[in-house]
Design an enzyme around this catalytic site. Structure first.
Site: not given
Ligand code: GLY
Length: 330
Positions: A191, A219-222, A242
């Site tokens: 990221t 799916r969505v991350g942080d 990241t």
């Molecule tokens: N850190 C990016 C994700 O997990 O999508």
């Protein structure tokens, strides 16, 4: 209707984005301790960015050194990576999900605690700019999927195929086994998170990614989650993350780090504590990477990660360098 007016007039003030209002109340109640604002002359302007994204950081630095503001700097900085087709973790050229669709997540946050975010956005090269439009042109904070895409077109963004010849071929290859695994520090998962302080001493941050390669569709991350992948507070500093987003979300990592700095920890100490909290929830696990990066209002920076290999880039009038950070495991 612009955000401020809308929030003033609407019941959404209480419904909308509970986490944001909770965060805002923390901001006003806890003034930063003296220890955060050390007596040395603050380093400003300054920009830092996850990994060794030299072109992006140099673009942001260019904005800052010409007197531009931190918000423009972080947006224009991360846009460099979004447009770079050879970076297969961000923007155009990002690897697709397991259905073959490239879906992007991004957010941006300014000195006043305003923020905007997009998740599961397809066919748009610059999700960070759409996130900024969400922040500046709507009463909302987060738009998702088709709604975010429709909003982007309404704002003048162009539709573009985000798969490249390279990522299309890799995807075809991946389909032969359809095996899903994250590889530490290997570029199937990272990221760009960027934090900047401008010459006025104001801070802003941005974070953008195509997320895990071959992730489950949806799916969505942080990265686009305010408080998880990114958080800035103009009284204290900022943090970004990241790595495996699920673990960052579980600790609301970036918000945690900013709050630790508010309590008097240095950026380095705060990042170390952030990773340790994650590892406490994952005792013995060695199969994932997380990297945190933080800056305080004095322009002091720090980073820490689970496994060796995470670096961050820093630009200020003192020069620029790529810094390797300490890690939980050696
Ligand atoms: N850190 C990016 C994700 O997990 O999508």
């Amino acid at each position: 209707m612009k955000r401020r007016k809308f929030l003033k007039n609407s019941s959404l003030t209480t419904v909308g984005i509970v986490s944001a209002s909770a965060l805002a109340s923390c901001k006003t109640e806890n003034k930063p301790q003296e220890t955060v604002m050390a007596s040395t002359k603050p380093i400003k302007p300054i920009v830092v960015c996850t990994w060794n994204f030299g072109n992006a950081t140099s673009k942001a630095w260019d904005v800052l050194r010409k007197g531009g503001n931190a918000l423009d700097a972080v947006e224009q900085g991360v846009m460099v990576e979004e447009a770079d087709e050879t970076n297969e973790t961000v923007g155009k050229g990002g690897r697709p999900d397991r259905d073959g669709n490239v879906t992007l997540d991004a957010c941006i946050m300014d000195k006043d605690g305003n923020c905007g975010s997009v998740v599961y956005l397809q066919n748009i090269v610059h999700p960070v700019s759409v996130a900024r439009k969400v922040m500046e042109e709507t009463p909302h904070i987060l738009l998702a999927g088709k709604g975010a895409e429709k909003f982007a077109y309404e704002q003048g963004f162009k539709k573009e195929d985000l798969l490249t010849e390279s990522t299309r071929k890799q995807y075809q290859e991946w389909l032969k086994t359809s095996k899903y695994e994250t590889t530490i520090n290997i570029e199937n998962h990272d990221t760009i998170g960027m934090l900047a302080i401008d010459e006025n001493g104001d801070i802003a941050g941005a974070c953008t990614t195509s997320g895990m390669a071959y992730k489950v569709a949806g799916r969505v991350g942080d990265s686009p989650i305010i408080g998880a992948g990114l958080y800035v507070d103009n009284e204290v500093g900022g943090a970004t993350a990241t790595g495996v987003g699920e673990e960052v979300i579980r600790t609301v990592g970036s918000f945690l780090i900013v709050e630790l700095m508010r309590q008097g920890k240095s950026p380095q100490e705060a990042c170390e504590e952030g990773v340790k909290r994650i590892m406490k929830k994952n005792e013995g696990r060695e199969d994932f990477q997380i990297g945190f990066l933080a800056i305080n209002k004095n322009g002091e920076t720090g980073g820490y990660c689970v496994h060796p290999g995470f670096t961050y880039r820093e630009y200020s009038e003192n020069g620029h360098e790529n810094r390797e950070v300490k890690s939980f495991y050696n």
